[in-house]
Design a protein around this motif. Structure first.
Motif, PDB file in Angstrom:
ATOM      1  N   UNK A  86     -39.506  -6.699 -20.328  1.00 36.75           N
ATOM      2  CA  UNK A  86     -39.153  -5.414 -20.981  1.00 36.75           C
ATOM      3  C   UNK A  86     -37.672  -5.348 -21.353  1.00 36.75           C
ATOM      4  N   UNK A  87     -36.818  -5.839 -20.452  1.00 34.19           N
ATOM      5  CA  UNK A  87     -35.380  -5.771 -20.757  1.00 34.19           C
ATOM      6  C   UNK A  87     -35.040  -6.644 -21.963  1.00 34.19           C
ATOM      7  N   UNK A  88     -35.627  -7.812 -21.979  1.00 38.22           N
ATOM      8  CA  UNK A  88     -35.394  -8.741 -23.073  1.00 38.22           C
ATOM      9  C   UNK A  88     -35.835  -8.106 -24.392  1.00 38.22           C
ATOM     10  N   UNK A  89     -37.013  -7.441 -24.323  1.00 36.92           N
ATOM     11  CA  UNK A  89     -37.563  -6.839 -25.528  1.00 36.92           C
ATOM     12  C   UNK A  89     -36.678  -5.685 -26.006  1.00 36.92           C
ATOM     13  N   UNK A  90     -36.205  -4.922 -25.028  1.00 36.53           N
ATOM     14  CA  UNK A  90     -35.327  -3.793 -25.351  1.00 36.53           C
ATOM     15  C   UNK A  90     -34.082  -4.303 -26.070  1.00 36.53           C
ATOM     16  N   UNK A  91     -33.505  -5.393 -25.538  1.00 29.75           N
ATOM     17  CA  UNK A  91     -32.294  -5.938 -26.140  1.00 29.75           C
ATOM     18  C   UNK A  91     -32.596  -6.458 -27.545  1.00 29.75           C
ATOM     19  N   UNK A  92     -33.738  -7.142 -27.704  1.00 33.08           N
ATOM     20  CA  UNK A  92     -34.078  -7.707 -29.008  1.00 33.08           C
ATOM     21  C   UNK A  92     -34.265  -6.605 -30.047  1.00 33.08           C
ATOM     22  N   UNK A  93     -34.949  -5.554 -29.642  1.00 34.04           N
ATOM     23  CA  UNK A  93     -35.193  -4.455 -30.583  1.00 34.04           C
ATOM     24  C   UNK A  93     -33.876  -3.757 -30.935  1.00 34.04           C
ATOM     25  N   UNK A  94     -33.086  -3.432 -29.907  1.00 41.55           N
ATOM     26  CA  UNK A  94     -31.836  -2.698 -30.142  1.00 41.55           C
ATOM     27  C   UNK A  94     -30.891  -3.518 -31.010  1.00 41.55           C
ATOM     28  N   UNK A  95     -30.716  -4.799 -30.667  1.00 41.96           N
ATOM     29  CA  UNK A  95     -29.794  -5.639 -31.436  1.00 41.96           C
ATOM     30  C   UNK A  95     -30.319  -5.849 -32.852  1.00 41.96           C
ATOM     31  N   UNK A  96     -31.652  -5.952 -32.971  1.00 44.29           N
ATOM     32  CA  UNK A  96     -32.248  -6.123 -34.290  1.00 44.29           C
ATOM     33  C   UNK A  96     -31.941  -4.936 -35.187  1.00 44.29           C
ATOM     34  N   UNK A  97     -32.084  -3.716 -34.622  1.00 45.72           N
ATOM     35  CA  UNK A  97     -31.791  -2.496 -35.406  1.00 45.72           C
ATOM     36  C   UNK A  97     -30.330  -2.438 -35.785  1.00 45.72           C
ATOM     37  N   UNK A  98     -29.459  -2.652 -34.722  1.00 46.25           N
ATOM     38  CA  UNK A  98     -28.012  -2.513 -34.939  1.00 46.25           C
ATOM     39  C   UNK A  98     -27.488  -3.517 -35.961  1.00 46.25           C
TER      40      UNK A  98
END
Lengths: 473, 219
Positions: free
Chosen positions: A420-432
């Protein structure tokens, strides 16, 4: 020589700021790599020969005591003397004793990495003798009072203008207005100067590329012919060799010779391959009156049993450093001791201790080119990884790195938290990062973003996409 | 031969055995386990002279065929004259070179070379076609100094003494030297060279600047 391997980072920063070094390394990369590739392409059996060489050397190392004893007995039967040295200090003392016994003043030297390893020139100078390096590259760095920066091209970092400066300073009796602009003029001057030393020398010291158990011969492989003059003209010839240089038979030597020159310089055969056995015979017109072989352990016996035995297959061809992106960027001096490049990063910690060389196994991208070109198929990246693990276990790596690895290890061992943490980081960084496609700066990623952008993730993790069956990106 | 009580030898061997996780010597190993691997291009006896010549020339040697032992002296004299070189040379005291040494245009000193010798003529034992190398052995008739001190290294080689590979050469030497190995064996492929200044290959580093091979046909 006092090792400077612990300051590899600072050493490399200085190297990158040295334009002459950067230029020299550029020439090196194209030259050595193309010549090796052409030579290997012309020999369809190259890989099969490598496999044979690996099997031969593994067999030799498994029976190293046996082959060393047969070699030594043959040397002594031919009238030579064999000295066994457990460490560098013992080898230095043995050389000094022989030199003193013969009242030596001038000592010529063929190129020998073992002599560099034991710091022989310093020892000879301290004892009031005059060591003279006769390999052109070694002669240049001796005048500049530097260690070699490459194992077969020791002065590769020196420009011809710097060679000319060194020659003008050292050869003070020659006409100061002489022309020294070309490699030819420089070589001719060195040839003329060193001719005097060859004939004046009392003792000649060479290394050995191979020791032959079958006959007791020591072998040197050179292109200049300096090693041959070094071992032929003085009254005494000393061969300095480490234990792992022995091979069982002359045919095994032929196998290594087919691989060595091609891997090193791209030649089919080096100009001179010379086999020496004992002192001159009573009826001979030339040759040394005394012949000594010093067999140096200095850490090799330990390497047989500590996980680094495969490194003892190394034949010192330098293909690994010629193909290494890290060596190609910073050169040999940054590695801080005698052996640079990938082979040096494995060997140096084994010889001087990982505590004095902890940054060296890190000085690699583990791209694998070194292993791909190694004629003896030494798994250099794997051995570098082993040293990294040991440096970590001994708490020799930087504390921040160890803390970071510990945190990541804790997290990675808990998939329910990690994913979940990895996914959160991937999604957030992808958006940013969607607009620019990457980041010029990011917290905790300064080491990366200092010199290049960090690409933005696509917005999802690999595992999530894989689970959805999205095989195409 | 009984090993002398050399404590340093025992120390090093003991350390090696510790590394190998053994306490004493192992039984003598069986080796080799298979015949040497010879590259296909190096195998076979066909056209050995042509292969040897091509490889030697690729290593920057020059090769000349000489009709027989009597033609060697004139060939040497002509080669020196063509290069404007003096006819003074050191010649190996090998009886096979006696006719050449007696040639009227040559001023010859028989024996090994000194640092002042510009030109030397000696005789190789074997030629190796795979690499274009000469195999020279030290003996009272063929001293090693002739191979390294002069600027111009002239070498007579019997055309019948060219073998395919180094392994063939070793087989020959094992036969001829069953009673004792020569002190020095030199494999020479081309003249001396260096690339130590800015990676520019220069011929004539410390050894000969030229290597001229005279392939002597037998009559």
């Amino acid at each position: 020589m006092i090792p400077r391997s612990a300051t590899f980072r600072a050493n490399s920063r200085a190297a990158l700021d040295n334009p002459e070094l950067v230029r020299a390394l550029g020439t090196m990369k194209t030259g050595f790599r193309q010549k090796r590739a052409a030579a290997v392409d012309a020999l369809p059996e190259f890989d099969a020969l490598r496999d044979r060489a690996v099997a031969m050397k593994n067999h030799t190392l498994d029976h190293l005591d046996h082959y060393l004893e047969s070699f030594a007995d043959k040397v002594e039967a031919a009238g030579g003397t064999v000295h066994w040295a457990t460490d560098a200090e013992a080898a230095r003392q043995q050389v000094l004793e022989i030199c003193r016994a013969h009242g030596a003043h001038t000592v010529t030297k063929g190129k020998s990495m073992i002599a560099e390893e034991v710091g022989l020139n310093e020892a000879l100078e301290d004892a009031g003798m005059r060591p003279v390096e006769t390999d052109l590259g070694e002669y240049i760095i001796q005048l500049r009072r530097e260690p070699p920066s490459h194992i077969i091209a020791p002065a590769i970092h020196v420009s011809k203008a710097q060679v000319a400066d060194a020659f003008r300073a050292a050869h003070g009796d020659l006409d100061p207005a002489r022309e020294l602009d070309t490699p030819r003029a420089l070589l001719d001057e060195a040839r003329a100067v060193l001719r005097h030393d060859f004939t004046a020398a009392d003792v000649g010291i060479t290394g050995a590329n191979l020791l032959i158990a079958e006959t007791g011969a020591t072998v040197i492989v050179t292109n200049e012919g300096n090693g041959d003059l070094t071992q032929l003209l003085p009254r005494v010839h000393i061969v300095l060799a480490s234990l792992e240089k022995v091979v069982p038979t002359l045919d095994d030597a032929s196998l290594i010779l087919r691989l060595l020159a091609r891997s090193a310089t791209g030649q089919t055969a080096s100009s001179y391959t010379s086999f020496s056995l004992g002192p001159r015979r009573p009826e001979d017109a030339d040759g040394p009156q005394a012949f000594h072989v010093i067999l140096l352990d200095n850490g090799r016996s330990e390497m047989l049993g500590n996980g680094f035995r495969e490194m003892l297959r190394c034949i010192r061809c330098a293909a690994c450093m010629n193909h290494c992106p890290v060596y190609g960027a910073v050169g040999g001096h940054a590695y801080g001791w005698v052996y640079p490049g990938p082979m040096g990063s494995v060997l140096t910690p084994a010889l001087i201790g990982i505590d004095k060389a902890a940054p060296l196994p890190e000085a690699s991208t583990l791209c694998g080119r070194c292993e791909a070109v190694c004629p003896m198929r030494i798994p250099l990246p794997g051995l570098l990884r082993q040293w990294r693990a040991r440096a970590h276990d001994q708490r020799l790596s930087p504390p921040a790195m160890r803390r970071g690895l510990a945190a990541w290890g804790w997290l990675a061992a808990r998939p329910r938290l990690y994913h979940p943490l990895n996914r959160l980081a991937a999604v957030a960084l992808g958006r940013l990062g969607r607009r620019r496609g990457g980041f010029a700066r990011l917290p905790l990623a300064g080491g990366w973003t200092k010199s290049r952008d960090l690409p933005a993730p696509e917005g999802d993790t690999f595992q999530a996409r894989y689970r959805r069956g999205a095989r195409r990106p | 031969m009984t090993a002398k009580p050399d404590p340093q030898r025992q120390n090093v061997l003991a350390a090696v055995r510790r590394g190998l996780a053994r306490t004493g010597p192992a039984a003598a190993p069986v080796w080799p386990v298979e015949p040497p691997l010879i590259p296909a291009a190096a195998r076979g006896d066909g056209d050995l002279i042509a292969r040897f010549t091509a490889a030697a020339e690729a290593a920057a040697a020059s090769v000349e065929r000489v009709a027989g032992p009597d033609a060697l002296g004139p060939a040497v004299a002509a080669w020196l004259t063509a290069r404007n070189l003096p006819g003074e040379l050191a010649v190996a005291p090998d009886p096979a070179l006696d006719p050449a040494a007696a040639h009227g245009l040559l001023t010859v000193r028989r024996g090994t070379a000194g640092p002042g010798d510009l030109i030397a003529l000696t005789r190789a034992r074997l030629g190796i076609a795979e690499t274009g190398s000469l195999l020279l052995t030290s003996s009272p008739e063929t001293p090693t100094g002739l191979n390294f001190l002069p600027d111009f290294h002239l070498v007579a080689l019997d055309a019948s003494a060219v073998v395919a590979t180094l392994e063939d050469a070793w087989a020959r030497l094992r036969q001829d030297h069953a009673g004792g190995w020569p002190r020095t064996v030199n494999l020479v492929a081309g003249p001396s060279r260096t690339g130590d200044i800015e990676q520019t290959i220069q011929l004539g580093a410390h050894g000969p600047r030229h290597l001229h091979i005279l392939l002597v046909e037998s009559r």
